[in-house]
Each structure stands twice: as C-alpha cells, then as structure tokens.
Design an enzyme around this catalytic site. Structure first.
Site, PDB file in Angstrom:
ATOM      1  N   CYS A  58       0.808  -1.223   0.000  1.00  0.00           N
ATOM      2  CA  CYS A  58       0.000   0.000   0.000  1.00  0.00           C
ATOM      3  C   CYS A  58       0.837   1.266   0.000  1.00  0.00           C
ATOM      4  O   CYS A  58       0.345   2.336  -0.372  1.00  0.00           O
ATOM      5  CB  CYS A  58      -0.954   0.020   1.190  1.00  0.00           C
ATOM      6  SG  CYS A  58      -0.162   0.322   2.788  1.00  0.00           S
ATOM      7  N   CYS A 126      -2.725   7.786   3.957  1.00  0.00           N
ATOM      8  CA  CYS A 126      -1.773   7.423   2.907  1.00  0.00           C
ATOM      9  C   CYS A 126      -0.821   8.563   2.578  1.00  0.00           C
ATOM     10  O   CYS A 126       0.184   8.365   1.897  1.00  0.00           O
ATOM     11  CB  CYS A 126      -2.515   7.010   1.636  1.00  0.00           C
ATOM     12  SG  CYS A 126      -3.302   8.401   0.773  1.00  0.00           S
ATOM     13  N   CYS A 161      -9.258   7.352  -1.022  1.00  0.00           N
ATOM     14  CA  CYS A 161     -10.149   8.504  -0.864  1.00  0.00           C
ATOM     15  C   CYS A 161     -10.233   9.407  -2.080  1.00  0.00           C
ATOM     16  O   CYS A 161     -11.321   9.811  -2.480  1.00  0.00           O
ATOM     17  CB  CYS A 161      -9.702   9.356   0.326  1.00  0.00           C
ATOM     18  SG  CYS A 161      -9.779   8.556   1.930  1.00  0.00           S
ATOM     19  N   LEU A 286      19.038 -12.895   1.825  1.00  0.00           N
ATOM     20  CA  LEU A 286      18.087 -11.850   1.446  1.00  0.00           C
ATOM     21  C   LEU A 286      18.809 -10.551   1.142  1.00  0.00           C
ATOM     22  O   LEU A 286      19.937 -10.325   1.573  1.00  0.00           O
ATOM     23  CB  LEU A 286      17.029 -11.659   2.530  1.00  0.00           C
ATOM     24  CG  LEU A 286      17.488 -11.375   3.967  1.00  0.00           C
ATOM     25  CD1 LEU A 286      17.730  -9.891   4.176  1.00  0.00           C
ATOM     26  CD2 LEU A 286      16.442 -11.864   4.962  1.00  0.00           C
ATOM     27  N   CYS A 375      16.010  -7.900  -5.305  1.00  0.00           N
ATOM     28  CA  CYS A 375      17.172  -8.166  -6.158  1.00  0.00           C
ATOM     29  C   CYS A 375      16.875  -9.252  -7.181  1.00  0.00           C
ATOM     30  O   CYS A 375      15.897  -9.999  -7.075  1.00  0.00           O
ATOM     31  CB  CYS A 375      18.374  -8.564  -5.308  1.00  0.00           C
ATOM     32  SG  CYS A 375      18.223 -10.182  -4.535  1.00  0.00           S
ATOM     33  N   ARG A 909     -32.619  -0.254   1.232  1.00  0.00           N
ATOM     34  CA  ARG A 909     -32.179   0.823   0.327  1.00  0.00           C
ATOM     35  C   ARG A 909     -32.010   0.291  -1.091  1.00  0.00           C
ATOM     36  O   ARG A 909     -32.312   1.003  -2.060  1.00  0.00           O
ATOM     37  CB  ARG A 909     -30.888   1.469   0.817  1.00  0.00           C
ATOM     38  CG  ARG A 909     -30.492   2.689  -0.015  1.00  0.00           C
ATOM     39  CD  ARG A 909     -29.315   3.435   0.553  1.00  0.00           C
ATOM     40  NE  ARG A 909     -29.646   4.390   1.584  1.00  0.00           N
ATOM     41  CZ  ARG A 909     -29.942   5.666   1.383  1.00  0.00           C
ATOM     42  NH1 ARG A 909     -29.993   6.139   0.148  1.00  0.00           N
ATOM     43  NH2 ARG A 909     -30.183   6.466   2.387  1.00  0.00           N
ATOM     44  N   GLU A1297     -21.985   9.531  -1.033  1.00  0.00           N
ATOM     45  CA  GLU A1297     -22.345   8.276  -1.692  1.00  0.00           C
ATOM     46  C   GLU A1297     -22.867   8.419  -3.120  1.00  0.00           C
ATOM     47  O   GLU A1297     -22.630   7.533  -3.949  1.00  0.00           O
ATOM     48  CB  GLU A1297     -23.387   7.541  -0.839  1.00  0.00           C
ATOM     49  CG  GLU A1297     -22.850   7.071   0.497  1.00  0.00           C
ATOM     50  CD  GLU A1297     -23.958   6.573   1.417  1.00  0.00           C
ATOM     51  OE1 GLU A1297     -23.974   5.359   1.695  1.00  0.00           O
ATOM     52  OE2 GLU A1297     -24.783   7.388   1.857  1.00  0.00           O
TER      53      GLU A1297
END
Length: 1361
Positions: A58, A126, A161, A286, A375, A909, A1297
């Site tokens: 993320c 973020c 967002c 690693l 890598c 709804r 919405e």
C-alpha cells in the site's frame, strides 16, 4: 554485535552499529533482528510513517533511505517500504521519514505544501507515503523528473479517498515540463486547470478575476500560477544532508540477534558469505526481504539464520562485454532497469531486444519501493511460478552462474534451472553468483507478456517470455531457434518445449502460426483444479500471448523483408502497448459564497497536519504505561461445534498474560447494532471462518499474535452455506427480513397484454472490501480504580462503541467514554463492525485494570470485519416495442453473512433504488437477507443503493438489446420527471435529472464519442472501445427515522475563537472543515478562528453514525442552531454598540454574563416510511448525477483502461466545492474498483481450491483496489449550476455516496466494447456480464478462436456471491 575476524568468520566482539534517522545519530543495540524499520521508527515516536498492510502493498509506510555508493562515491536516495525492511538492513544508512521534511511550526516542504494546497489529502493516512515517494524521486533525480516518472514513482502507493487526480496534479508541477501547466490547454498535454483563486488565495479552478458572492469555475478561464508559487519560500528548514560520518565509515560485517533465536549476518565479501553458507546451509539469503518478510509475517514461517548479501561486492558486480552483460545476483531491480535503459541507448538496436523486453516487464513489476530493494537473485531463487522475470530469463538464453562453498563456479541455462514448485537446481551449499544475458542477434526478437488483475504493482495471472531467431533464406524466413516460456500455468515457470521444437526449421508464416497454436494447446496443460483457478482464462492467455508475439515479430521484420506474409492493419492494435499517459482533469463549478467561509474551496482543516505526519490516528496515540496488546483467537472453519479450547501452549508463549473467553465476560455476550444476534466470543458453535472465539493479551503486539496462534481449538464440523443460491435452496434467511414494495398491478400488466415484450433474467454482483488505509483498532483503559472505561477508537460511530462496551461489561453508558479524533478512511466499514473490536479489548482491560490496545493486521481486518454485500436479482420486465417500461417484478437477495448487522437496511435501500431514475407504472419487489456462513457483511458507501441500481441498469441494457436501440435512448424515454411518484410513494421534487443529463451529453460530446468508438472498432480487430452514459438518483437520509438527528456543542471564548464539538466523525470527507465553515460564516469570522475538536460521547451524546451521506446536512445544521442561539444572546449587546471586531463583542458579552456556549440540535423533518402501508417519505431529498465513460479493452487479454470519464452532479450550492469535487472523484474511482477490478474470492463451490469459507483476497497482494494507473486518463467533474437545494443547510446537497454508482458507466462501456468484439464473430445476441468486469470476465466474454478451444461462447467465469 559482530566484527570480522582475521580468519574471515564473524565473531562476537562488540562494534557499534548505527544509523541516522532524520539527521539524528542512532546506535542500534543487539537483539533487534526481528524488528522492521517501521516498528523501530514508530517506537521512536515517529508515527507519521504508517502501517497500512505489512506486506509492502500500500505504500503507507514509505520512507527514504540514503546510502553511500562506494563505486560512484556518491550518496544515493531511494524509497523503501519500512514495513518490510529489516531494521539492520539500513545499518550505516540515513533514513528520512515524513518528520524529516517539514512541519507546521517551521514551514512545510514544497512537496508537502503542494499536496495540501491541491486538496490531495482527505483521510490523510496514505499521505505521508505519497509525499515520501515523491520526495525520494526528487532527491534521486539529477534533473526535474518527467510527468511519467512522477506517476511511475507513485505506483507503489494506494489511496482509497481521492481518486488520485489531485495527488497527480500536486506533484506534476515538480516536472517543470511545461510553462502552461496550470494555464489551460498545454502545448504538451491537457492539464487540470488549477489556479490561484483571488477569493481564497489558494489553488482552485474558478478562474475568477475578482472576489464575488457568486463566481463560476469554468475550464475555459484560467489564471496562471507557476512552480515558484510552491517552491518553498515559507520553508525555513533545510534539506537533510547525508551524514558525513557515514561517508567515512568503513563497512564491516555484522552479527546481530533477535527474538525467537534469530541471528542476522551481514557479510561484506564473497568469501565470508560462502563460509557462512557452509556453516548454515539452511540460512535464508536476502537483500530486500520482500519475500522472506512476507513469509515470516503472513505464513508465520520461522528462519533462525538470516544472511543479508546486499553489501557483498561480488554479488553487485556488472560486466558488459561483446557477448552480453553479466549482472550480480544482489543487484536491485531498479538498478537493473536503469542499466538496461542505459544499454538500449548505447548498444546497436539488434543487440538489445531482450533488454527492451526486460525494461517493459520491470515497469509493471511491483511498485517502486519494492524494485528499489528487491534483487535479481531473490526473484530467481524464490522460483515463484508467477515470477515476471524468470520466463524472460528462460526465453532470452540467459545463464545462471552458481558458486558453492568451495568457490567452484558452474553455469546452467535459465530454462533448466527450475525443477518444481519453488525448487531449483541449486544445492544448499550453493548460491547464485550472477546472471549472464547474451546480446540478441540480427533477426532475433524477444518479447515480454503479463496479464494481471491490475497493471500496476500486481502479481501475474499468466506471464511469458518469448524469443525467435529467424534465418533469412532469400524470399523466406525460417525459424533457427525459439524459446516459449510461461509463468502462471504450472507449479513452476516452464518452457513449452514441444512448441519450441515444432517451430524450429519452419517457415515463418500464417500456416506456422495456426499449427503452433494447436501444439501449444497440448504442450501447456493446466489442470482443472489448479490453484489460482481461472483455468479457461489462463489457457486462452497462452494462445493469445503467442498470437501477439507472432504479430509483433512479423511487424518488426516486415520492413526488412517485404516477402514476409503480412497481417491486415486492423490486427496490429493487438501489439500496441497500453499508453502510459499523464492523468489529467478539469473541474467546473460555481462558487456561491455565504458569509466569510461557506461556499469557498477551503483546504481540509487537517491537511497541513496530514502532510507533515503530525496528524494522530488511533495507532499513533501514545500508550499509557503498563499497556497490554491484544490479538484474536479466530475460528478456522465456516461452521462447527466447538469441542475444546486448549491454551496450554499459549501460556508458555513469551509475554503471554491471559486468554479471555465468553465465560469471562462480566456483562452480556450477545451483541448487534439492531438485533443482538451474534456473540462477542463464540461459545458452542462457530458460524464462519474468522469468528472471534477469544482474545489473548500479551506484552507486545507480536507476542499476542504468536500466543493467539498457539491456542488449540478442536471442532466438529457442520454443513456450511457458502453462497446466496445455496441459501435460497436451503431457505436460509435471517428471521423477519422479507420486505415487499408494490406499485400498481404487476400481474395484471403482464397478463393483460399491455406489454409487447417481456424479459426475464438474473443479475449477480460480487462484494467489495472497504480497504480503508487505516486498519480497525481501539485503545481501551480504565479510570478511577476501574469504575469507568475510556477508549480511543477508529470508528464512524463512537456511540456504538460506547454502547457495546457498556453492554459487554455491564456498566451504565454514563461510565463509558469513546473518543475519535479522525480515522483513516471508513466508507461504512467502521460504522458497526468496528464496535466488537473495542468490546473485545474492553474485557481484559476491565478485568485486569490495565490499558489494552487492539489493532488488527490488514489480513485479519479484511477477513473478519465484513464487506459490501454481494447481491442476486431475479427480474421480469415488461415493455413496449418503443421501449417504454411498463412493469417490473423483482426478487432481490443479499448475502448477509452470519449475523444481521445492517443487512436489512442495506436490502431496503437496494429496494428503494431499484427504479434508479426510471418511471415504472407497475412494480413488485420482494427482498430477503440470506444467512450464510461468512463473516457478517455490513455498510459500504451507497449502502445497497448501487447494487439495486446496477440490477436496474442491467435490464435497461437488455431492453435496448432486444429492441436494437441504444441504452441511452431507452433511458431517456423512461426518465422520471418533476412530480413523479416512486414505487415507495414518494413524490419527486426539484428533479434536475433532465437538465443535468442534457448538459453532460453536450459537454462530453456523447454522440461524437460513440461515432469515434464505432470508427475505431471498425479498424481494429483486437482492441475495442465502448462508451456509455449512466444516471443516478440517490436518496439522502437514514432510512430509519430516529437516526436522522444530530447534536453539536459550540463554545465561544473571550479571545474571539470558537470551539465546535459535534457528533460526526472526520474520516477524510471534510466534515469538520464544512462544519467549521458553517460556524465561521455564522459568526462572520475567519475560518482560522474556528477549531473543531475530537468527537466524544461525553460531549455530544447519542450521536448517529457518520453515514448515509447526511452528516454535513445534519451536523452543519446542528452547529448552525447552536451558533444562532449564541448570536441571539449576543444581539442585545451588539445592537447597542459598534464593535470593531468579533473579539470585542465577545468580551463585552462576557462581562455582561451572557452564556457563550450552546448545544445545537437538528431533526431532519418530513421523514418516515412505513413498510406496512408502503407510504411515507423515505428520503429528505435526492442528489442527482450522471456520468460518461469511454474505455478501451484488449480482447485477447481482457486488459482495459478508461480513456475518459465525465461526471456531473447536482449539489445545490456547495458548502465547499473543492472538497465536494474530491468526494466525487474518490467515489468514482472507488466505484470503478467495484465494477471492474475488485473481486472477493472465497472458498466456495466456485473456488474449490480455496479452503471452504476462507477468504483468499485478504490483503493488497491478492485484492486489488484501483491504483494511480487505473484512474481515467481524463477525469472531468462538473457541478450543476444555479440549482439551490432548499431542503438542506445553505442550499447544499449531500455528496459522499451519490457519485459512487456513476462508475458503472465504466462497466457498461466495457460491455459495449465486448459487444463490438462479439459482433466480429457473429455473436449479436444479448449476453450477461457479471460485476466486477475483471480481465478474466472481459476476455472470456470476447469469444474468439483463442478461447474457443477451451469454452463455448456462453461461458462465464465463476463469481463468489
């Protein structure tokens, strides 16, 4: 600590390990080998760096790392994911986090200032990650980066967002690539049109030359701003330099330890590494920890010895010679990409075909942060069957050079290296030393292929590398050598050896193509039960890729050899890459100023805190002393009787304090927002995977998770219901949830012959994960000897947390307080399903009288907290030959999961919105909530409305197909009008649908766009375009009457400042900003004089959740009510004197003993629908909107991109146009994810390779929300002008919405493109397309000769519903 002994082994003598953090020298103690850089930074109090996912997916944890390159003798700067970077991997380096840039007191860095001013931060979670990615690019660039480089550097960062447009705009200015960047139409590319507004002095799009009460933002009028406007003139701090100490510091080996017996080694020469490998043959090598870190965190694998080979010079060596290029196995992928780009510029074109293929593949390999540390050798030796690079190494004749512990070196062709699933031809005493890539020869071509769910930062579904070496024999070309390699089709990357052998010696012509395609079908066999599913899709991709390769090679050699058999020009679009154009957008709106602030495009009040990392979220709150950390014990089966719970192993786990079960709850174990039908802690039976059985507390978060994993629960498994259709067949419905709506007489209409035509069908759509960037969490503590309980929670509904905790602990609500400052996104997901988290944490906190912190890991959050409901609609529609709709008979079902939660309200709804915007004389709708053995589904932006409307738009499309008319024509002739009465007996007032639709149709030039799409489709066989327009009508209000109330508390202080507290929660939507604007305008004071405090249940009681898009209406009105009360009290004093300032007036009132505090309250009037009578107003008013979308699909792979989207909404007189535009863009892109990208995959009958009831897509690795590359190339937003709304505060309308459903325009544009592809093969009948329209569904709907060997034309992929 370790140092290098003379004999080459790492010893235990102490030498100081250190790093610099934001210019501060930090000594690293031994014992932290288990710790990530993110954990270390946050332990230092640098909480601006966020934990969003823990798997590098993320970008919220992005920081910049600077290190000294001893080869070039320069410092290098690059962005990394701190959540994956081991702490010791940055030893000897300089780490800069968001706190190292700028801050509010000393000034913002230009990158921060630009993002804040451009409205690029909403929830803000973020934001630090985006800023650090951009900052790292600027620090690492010798020249101003290009717009493409800017967007590429952001590919590893996700935002839920904004929709990305304001972020791109904010950073694009740093490209300095065009003087007309913010000045209208650019000579290089269209740009966004931001200007410096004379009304606010801040960037906006109004283009107004003066400060007016009513100004119009119009894309045709711009006022220029330049880079100098945000060049940091106010930034008084200085850039952090690379610490001189690190320039002079000698690189030494390290040996450090960590929890769980981990030992970390850092050798600095090959000999040292080989000795370590000889001593520890099972050690994990690693560099970036991008694979090992995920294995240890998500798979809970334990590796005792970790060897970091990043600093071994021999593994970073480069050697370019006449035969090819040799690269060390530790070379990072970003370095490899730069190297290949340099080589392509310097070497003859015929030598670099393989290099070019790698360049293209690396562009789409993970995100920038991962490429900066991952890598070559790690990607190769992991031997993932979906490695993007391994098929290319295999196809390119690469050789892997391997050395053993004795220093013996051998070479092996890449195509022979992979032996099985994550198995390679390399012994435990060997390491990969380097990779040799030979130059390609004249008439030798190498091409890369990859198809994923999402282009940016996604693992492949199928990938490939293909090479052919042609021999010119006069008028013909023959295949001298060939390599065809695939990934994602077997447990390993494999070569299609039969196909390769078949090709060699053959004439390169169309006959060879057809024959080779037949060979591939038998050569590459994917088992029907293969892990990953999508078998038919993957099979078809093997043929599509080869066809693309054949076209590409033929096109490249055609100019050199005119005798080559050519393909029609219409075929060549198949080999054209997806354009990576700069994302642009325009915003068009009017500004109606009311008072000092209302109507202005004010920047989000917290923006400056968010861009500096100073804004605090729940997990950032400093924990009290003696705090414990909690983790859930979760069910591992979907339906079972609990036989036993054994915690003996957990008790011996490090840091364990206690396990708390249902028997320990002092109050009531039954909870639920409406009906208490679920247990906080399961007692006898579990009804889903992920159901909470108990909670473990320990001294650290990791220790709590480890202990929870050791609790042994034994089950007797019971039958499980794992889909809506299974529930219908079993009559498994939640009690008392059947609902009915009726208008007219449906049966009579069908039977009387009024309908010329009748259609029947089904519409299925999958769910959607909220993917708020901030995971759920709560910090709970007791007060006054344990008699009171306080908490800080990430929630949209603090009152529900208060209520749940009170209920579970048996305390009165007056002794429980919940506070929420801000949350990092919610979208409905934190309305109810966050409450049980606080309740669970409160049990050990209350019983132990100690603070308890419970923060969910991303995978757990996605697994247990519910999603948008999947739906099934069964429709029967009658209509005339002209297209006039007469009757709708609809059965509608949603997947409620294992508890009711809000599923009934969501269903209601959906039923209300099942007409969308269409006049239907006769309607009958029956709805049911299905009980299934999945975690309870819950609220999500739109709350069922989008699902109901999507069902409607599907049968509208079918009517159009039946009548051979355009869908837009059917829509227009059936639009509701002013005074129309809905099927729930509400009369439409102030209906602006027709005006809005007409204006959008003109502004997007819809008819021209359709003609151009048809023209494009007639000239392109394998790429197709589609256009669509979709309207929406979204009802504003809670459909439950009592929830439509709001309270606020306003204090005016003697210095003239105002404190506002209200019941709503700031989750990025700008609620606090709008409320503050209302208060500022009410008192006629500057916005800076108003402060909105945290939401707290002891300030404003009994608040409804921040949901239903109604919060600005309700809390704005409540605040205005409080302000007006105070103004009324002040009026007698104000009328007697002329005060120069508000402060003077307040001071005078104070001395007159006038109460300067007021509680405001608002009740939304004229509401209340009665389900028994079917009458009453369900909504206060409607927000109308419409959208246009144009897409282009690749019919061979299912890939698509949105070329353009134009959106128009009626928002009355906007309280804050910039914030509202941000909500529209964010909702649209989130909706685009719902209809085209985001697919929840559960273990069910459709996905038998997944464990029953389990969620596969529980992290960013498998679940793909839109990234920056998925936003439309051109995203334009307009607000309808001149239409005030008399039914909400200051004539505004709700926005959160309503725009979401408009993204279905992309879905239906995709379907139009598919329709064009199907027409090519004679398939002209209507066809269903389920949502989401993923690449799999797009490609398999485009039936052709490459899918025909595996499926029929009516094949449709499985969907978890």
């Amino acid at each position: 600590m370790g140092s290098l002994k003379k004999d080459g082994e790492i010893g235990d003598e102490f030498t100081e390990a250190l790093l610099y953090v934001n210019g501060v020298r930090r000594v690293l103690p031994d014992g932290l080998a288990h710790m990530t850089l993110l954990e270390y930074l946050r332990d230092l109090g640098l909480t601006g760096t966020k934990l969003g996912c823990g798997e590098g997916g993320c970008g919220a944890c992005t920081v910049m790392v600077s290190s000294y390159d001893r080869k070039s003798k320069t410092s290098v700067h690059y962005a990394v994911n701190a959540c994956l970077a081991p702490l010791y991997s940055v030893e000897g380096m300089h780490v800069i986090s968001i706190e190292g840039l700028g801050h509010r007191k000393l000034g913002l860095h230009p990158v921060q200032e630009s993002l804040a001013s451009s409205h690029g931060s909403q929830c803000g979670f973020c934001t630090p990650g985006f800023i650090m990615s951009m900052y790292s690019l600027l620090r690492s660039s010798k020249n101003s980066p290009s717009e493409e480089e800017i967007e590429e550097c952001l590919a590893g960062n996700l935002c839920r967002c904004t929709g990305y447009r304001p972020i791109v705009d904010a950073f694009r200015v740093f490209a300095k690539s065009d003087d007309a960047l913010y000045c209208g139409v650019s000579s290089l590319s269209l740009q966004d049109g931001s200007t410096i507004c004379p009304s606010t002095g801040k960037p906006c799009s109004c283009g107004s030359k003066t400060t007016n009460e009513v100004a119009s933002c119009n894309e045709d009028r711009f006022q220029s701003i330049s880079y100098s406007d945000i060049d940091g003139a106010k930034y008084t701090d200085k850039e952090l330099i690379f610490p001189p100490e690190l320039l002079l510091r000698k690189l030494t080996p390290l040996k450090l330890r960590g929890n769980g017996g981990i030992t970390w080694y850092r050798p600095v020469c090959l000999q040292n590494l080989l000795e370590l490998k000889a001593n520890y043959p099972d050690a994990k090598l690693l560099v970036g920890n991008t694979e090992v870190g995920i294995e240890m965190r998500l798979k809970r694998l334990q590796y005792q010895v970790l060897i970091s080979v990043a600093q071994v010079p021999e593994l970073n060596a480069l050697n370019v010679n006449d035969n090819g290029i040799e690269v060390g196995s530790a070379l990072r992928l970003s370095e490899l990409l730069r190297l290949f780009r340099k080589i392509v510029k310097e070497r003859p074109a015929h030598e670099t075909s393989a290099c070019k293929a790698f360049i293209e593949q690396l562009k789409w390999f993970a995100g920038t942060q991962i490429r900066n540390v991952a890598c070559i050798g790690g990607n190769i030796c992991t031997a993932s069957p979906i490695s993007d690079l391994n098929p290319l190494w295999m196809a390119s004749r690469a050789e892997f050079r391997i050395t053993n512990c004795n220093g013996d070196v051998r070479s092996i062709p890449a195509k022979d290296f992979f032996l099985g699933y994550r198995k390679v031809d390399m012994g435990s005493n060997e390491i990969l030393l380097s990779v040799f890539l030979p130059w390609t020869r004249p008439l030798e071509y190498v091409k890369e292929f990859k198809q994923a769910h999402r282009r940016d930062d996604d693992i492949a579904i199928v990938n490939g590398g293909m090479r052919v070496f042609l021999e010119d024999k006069g008028q013909q070309l023959f295949v001298s050598d060939a390599s065809i390699a695939y990934g994602g089709v077997a447990p390993l990357s494999l070569c299609a050896r039969k196909t390769e052998e078949f090709l060699i010696g053959k004439n390169w012509n169309k006959d060879l193509l057809q024959d080779a395609l037949k060979v591939i079908q038998s050569d590459v066999v994917i088992k029907e039960d293969a892990p990953g599913g999508m078998v038919e899709f993957r099979k078809s991709l093997t043929l599509s890729f080869f066809f693309k390769f054949f076209l590409w090679v033929s096109h490249n050699v055609n100019n050199a050899n005119s005798a080559i058999e050519t393909f029609p020009p219409s075929h060549m679009s198949a080999v054209q890459p997806v354009p990576r154009l700069s994302r642009i957008g325009k915003q068009d709106y009017e500004t109606v100023k009311q008072g000092t602030s209302v109507g202005s495009s004010e920047v989000h009040l917290s923006a400056r805190m968010q861009v500096t990392g100073e804004a605090e979220y729940t997990d950032d709150t400093p924990v009290p002393p003696n705090t414990l950390h909690a983790a859930f014990v979760l069910s591992k089966v979907p339906h079972a009787r609990i036989l036993s719970i054994d915690d003996s192993a957990a008790k011996s786990s490090s840091g364990f304090v206690g396990l708390f079960l249902a028997k320990d709850i002092p109050g009531d174990n039954m909870i639920g927002p409406i009906v208490p039908d679920e247990e906080l802690f399961a007692t006898d039976v579990v009804t889903c995977v992920g159901q909470v059985i108990g909670v473990v507390v320990a001294d650290t978060h990791e220790n709590a998770k480890t202990a929870a994993g050791k609790v042994d629960v034994r089950y007797e498994e019971l039958p499980a219901i794992l889909s809506i259709k299974e529930a219908i067949n079993a009559k498994s419905f939640h009690p008392n949830t059947e609902k009915r709506l009726r208008k007219g007489d449906v049966e009579l209409c069908f039977q009387s012959g009024q309908c010329d035509r009748v259609i029947e069908g089904e519409v299925q759509m999958g769910g959607q994960e909220h993917f708020y960037l901030e995971p759920n969490g709560s910090l709970v503590w007791t007060v006054d000897g344990g008699s009171e309980v306080h908490m800080i929670s990430s929630t949209q509904a603090p009152q529900k947390h208060q209520k749940y905790v009170s209920h579970v602990l048996g305390l009165p609500m007056s002794k429980v307080v919940c506070k929420t400052k801000r949350i990092g996104g919610g979208f409905g997901g934190k309305e109810t399903r966050s409450a049980f988290i606080a309740a669970a944490a409160s049990v050990p906190s209350y019983l132990l009288n100690r603070p308890v912190k419970l923060i969910l890991d991303r995978d757990v959050d996605m697994m247990i907290t519910g999603h948008r409901h999947s739906f099934l609609g069964k429709y029967k529609v009658g209509f005339t030959n002209e297209g006039k709709i007469l009757a709708l008979d609809l059965e509608i079902y949603n997947n409620g999961g294992n508890s009711l939660d809000l599923s009934l309200s969501v269903l209601e709804r959906a039923m209300f919105h099942s007409d969308n915007v269409y006049e239907i004389p006769h309607v009958r709708i029956v709805g049911n909530v299905c009980f299934t053995n999945f975690p309870s589904n819950t609220a999500f932006r739109g709350f069922g409305g989008p699902q109901g409307m999507l069902i409607t738009e599907n049968w509208i499309q079918r009517i159009a197909a039946e009548l051979n008319k355009s869908p837009e024509e059917i829509k227009e002739m059936n639009f509701q009008v002013e005074g129309s009465v809905t099927h729930y007996c509400q009369t439409l007032q102030h209906c602006t649908l027709h005006q809005l639709w007409k204006e959008l149709k003109v502004s997007c030039n819809f008819l021209k766009a359709r003609r151009e799409a048809d023209e494009f489709n007639s000239h392109n066989r394998w790429k197709k375009r589609g256009v669509a327009m979709v309207p929406t009508k979204f009802g504003i209000s809670f459909t439950t009457k009592f929830m439509n109330q709001a309270g606020a508390l306003v204090h005016v202080y003697t210095d003239g400042t105002v404190l506002v507290t209200h019941g709503g929660v700031e989750m990025g939507q700008g609620l606090h900003t709008k409320v503050a604007q209302v208060a500022a305008s009410a008192f006629n004071i500057p916005l800076s004089s108003v402060f909105v405090s945290e939401t707290s249940t002891d300030k404003v009681p009994n608040a409804s959740p921040t949901a239903a898009s109604a919060s600005s209406d309700m809390y704005g009105a409540a605040v205005l009510d409080a302000c007006e009360q105070i103004i009324a009290r002040m009026e007698p004093v104000a009328s007697k004197h002329n005060f120069n300032t508000f402060t003077e007036l307040v001071s005078a009132c104070y001395f007159q003993r006038i109460d300067l505090s007021a509680h405001g309250f608002h009740i939304v009037p004229d509401l209340g629908f009665d389900w028994i009578s079917g009458k009453g107003n369900a909504f206060r008013y409607y927000t109308y909107g419409a959208a246009f979308a144009e897409v282009e699909i690749d019919t061979l792979t299912g890939d698509f991109h949105t070329r353009a989207a134009d959106i128009m909404l009626d928002l009355g007189y906007s309280l804050n146009p910039a914030i509202d535009v941000g909500q529209i863009e964010g909702a649209f892109v989130q909706g685009l994810g719902w209809v085209a990208l985001e697919e929840l995959k559960w273990g069910d009958a459709a996905h038998k390779w997944i464990k029953p009831g389990s969620l596969l897509t529980c992290g960013p690795g498998n679940y793909k929300i839109p990234s920056i590359n998925d936003m439309p190339f051109n995203l334009n937003v307009s607000l309808l002008k001149g239409n005030p709304n008399t039914k909400a505060i200051h004539s505004s309308k709700a926005v959160g919405e309503p725009p979401f459903f408009l993204a279905s325009s992309v879905f239906f544009a995709i379907k139009e493109a598919i329709k064009a592809a199907r027409t090519e093969v004679g398939l002209t009948d209507w066809f269903p397309l389920e949502s989401p329209a993923t690449p799999e569904r797009i490609r398999m709907a485009c039936f052709d000769e490459f899918s025909a060997p595996f499926v029929n034309s009516d094949f449709y992929p499985n969907l978890s519903v």
